[in-house]
Design an enzyme around this catalytic site. Structure first.
Site, PDB file in Angstrom:
ATOM      1  N   HIS A 263       1.294   0.100  -1.252  1.00 52.29           N
ATOM      2  CA  HIS A 263       0.483  -1.265  -0.961  1.00 52.29           C
ATOM      3  C   HIS A 263       0.725  -2.091  -2.007  1.00 52.29           C
ATOM      4  CE1 HIS A 263      -2.948  -3.748   0.548  1.00 52.29           C
ATOM      5  NE2 HIS A 263      -2.962  -3.958  -0.679  1.00 52.29           N
ATOM      6  N   CYS A 264       1.313  -3.268  -1.509  1.00 53.26           N
ATOM      7  CA  CYS A 264       1.934  -4.331  -2.476  1.00 53.26           C
ATOM      8  C   CYS A 264       0.946  -5.317  -2.537  1.00 53.26           C
ATOM      9  CB  CYS A 264       3.082  -4.962  -2.099  1.00 53.26           C
ATOM     10  SG  CYS A 264       3.947  -5.901  -3.045  1.00 53.26           S
ATOM     11  N   VAL A 265       0.364  -5.567  -4.027  1.00 52.06           N
ATOM     12  CA  VAL A 265      -0.712  -6.540  -4.303  1.00 52.06           C
ATOM     13  C   VAL A 265      -0.163  -7.928  -4.072  1.00 52.06           C
ATOM     14  CG1 VAL A 265      -1.800  -4.938  -5.721  1.00 52.06           C
ATOM     15  CG2 VAL A 265      -0.283  -6.453  -6.694  1.00 52.06           C
ATOM     16  N   ASN A 268      -0.365  -8.625  -0.623  1.00 55.31           N
ATOM     17  CA  ASN A 268      -1.899  -8.138  -0.151  1.00 55.31           C
ATOM     18  C   ASN A 268      -1.710  -7.569   1.129  1.00 55.31           C
ATOM     19  OD1 ASN A 268      -4.594  -8.172  -0.209  1.00 55.31           O
ATOM     20  ND2 ASN A 268      -4.737  -9.933   1.031  1.00 55.31           N
ATOM     21  N   SER A 269      -0.720  -6.571   1.431  1.00 54.96           N
ATOM     22  CA  SER A 269      -0.420  -5.741   2.606  1.00 54.96           C
ATOM     23  C   SER A 269       0.170  -4.668   2.047  1.00 54.96           C
ATOM     24  CB  SER A 269       0.298  -6.491   3.423  1.00 54.96           C
ATOM     25  OG  SER A 269       0.387  -5.886   4.645  1.00 54.96           O
TER      26      SER A 269
END
Length: 410
Positions: A263-265, A268-269
């Site tokens: 999950h890549c901040v 945001n997905s």
């Protein structure tokens, strides 16, 4: 509703002009503070929720709520950069403290399992503000050609296009129709996704309950007849479905994703089967555009020096405020570019060994993988088929929609 009215979190009609009125949580907190009494549990959170609910802007069909996490980057980033441009020591303090603050906020939200738009807004606003400073402070000096400005603009547009694609569906597994969650007891006699096997351990009396590992639901699993030996499909107790091999449950999104990487901040997905290529493309365009912009800026404010030397030794950088601001923005871009370059390097190495971040993390926990290249990559050996085959698999990934079984259609 008029443009200044809204329905608050209590379901009551309210107005923007009354944003500071009738805040019972804040009144109670002030009374307790004046009388030297301690606040009850959850009082600060209730005050924060009330403030976040009333932070709105007028809109056509009613006031729109503003996400609080969007505000700090829009306000603090320009202030910090302008203050850092006043003196070399101020720039050194601020540019070294910014990464520490961002990392602290990341670990804070990650520990609480919260989704936030802070990092996405910080990234997008940083791009826009750096581009604005480049056009306002660097281009008017006359050392940058129009073709170079066009090339930089095209790179920025391509990066945003790839980022927009990466923000789309990462490969979420479909939720059971009608939101009806099947029970464990009805699963052993059913075929799932064309497999002739059954879920092991469900029919066994006293089977152990599923375990939550790193926020992922790990439970009953079974071998698929269509998968090679050693590749399993797991039952997700959160989503109440059988997920295929290499899929995982994201604790922040609350969904299972095909070939979940992480999950890549910053977007945001999740990064999964459907958007992994776009994610790599966005990182690549960002690296090229950022390095090109840094080079053009340093050639302008530190003429006669190579970009690498000018980054560390530029005597005339603080001769005027315009040069100081441009030099500060260059260092800010260099710090961000170094961080994104490290992420891109890890991603490229993982693709070369056909391993995801999730699989590498689980292999480290279970001590089943081997560290390579000084620990930069964890080779699980389960899906590694050689450099060319691994990249061929990645480039063809997500090209065709996943096949749906008869059970999904029903």
């Amino acid at each position: 509703l008029c443009c200044c009215e809204y329905v608050d979190r209590r379901g009551e009609r309210n107005h923007l002009a009354a944003c500071c009125c009738d805040c019972e949580e804040l009144d109670e907190g002030c009374d307790r503070w004046l009388t030297c009494k301690s606040l009850p549990p959850g009082a600060l959170q209730s005050i924060a929720d009330t403030i976040a609910d009333r932070l709105r802007v007028p809109w056509f069909s009613g006031a729109v709520k503003i996400n609080v996490s969007l505000v700090p980057p829009l306000v603090l980033l320009p202030v910090f950069l302008h203050v850092a441009a006043l003196h070399f020591l101020l720039g050194l303090i601020i540019l070294t403290s910014l990464p520490a603050v961002v990392l602290w906020y990341y670990y804070l939200t990650h520990r609480r399992k919260e989704r936030t738009l802070f990092f996405l807004s910080l990234g997008l606003f940083s791009l826009g503000y750096m581009y604005y400073v480049f056009l306002r402070e660097v281009v008017p000096r006359g050392h940058v050609q129009h073709s170079q400005v066009v090339a930089l603009t095209c790179g920025l547009i391509l990066m945003l296009a790839a980022l927009s694609r990466a923000k789309k569906d990462p490969g979420y597994l479909p939720i059971p129709a009608g939101n009806e969650k099947p029970s464990h007891q009805g699963l052993p006699g059913r075929n799932v996704r064309g497999s002739s096997g059954v879920l092991h351990g469900i029919a066994t009396a006293g089977a152990a309950s599923s375990r939550a590992v790193n926020g992922e639901a790990k439970g009953y699993s079974r071998m698929s007849a269509d998968e090679p030996e050693g590749v399993k499909k797991d039952w997700c107790t959160k989503c109440q479905l059988v997920r295929p091999a290499r899929a995982g449950h994201c604790r922040l999104c609350g969904r299972c994703v095909r070939r979940l990487d992480h999950h890549c901040v910053w977007i945001n997905s999740c990064v999964g089967e459907q958007n992994h290529q776009a994610f790599i493309l966005a990182l690549s365009f960002f690296m090229l555009t950022s390095v090109y912009g840094i080079t053009l800026t340093l050639h302008t404010i530190c003429r006669g020096r190579t970009p690498f030397v000018a980054l560390f030794y530029c005597p005339g950088a603080y001769s005027d405020y315009s040069s100081a601001l441009s030099f500060t923005c260059v260092w800010y871009c260099a710090i961000v570019t170094a961080g994104m370059g490290y992420i891109l390097l890890i991603q490229l190495l993982n693709i070369s060994y056909n391993v995801t971040e999730r699989e590498a993390r689980l292999a480290l926990r279970d001590n089943t993988g081997r560290r390579l290249l000084g620990g930069l990559v964890i080779d699980t050996g389960q899906y590694n088929r050689g450099f060319l085959c691994n990249w061929g698999h990645f480039l063809s990934m997500g090209s065709s929609p996943p096949q749906r079984s008869a059970e999904d259609i029903v």
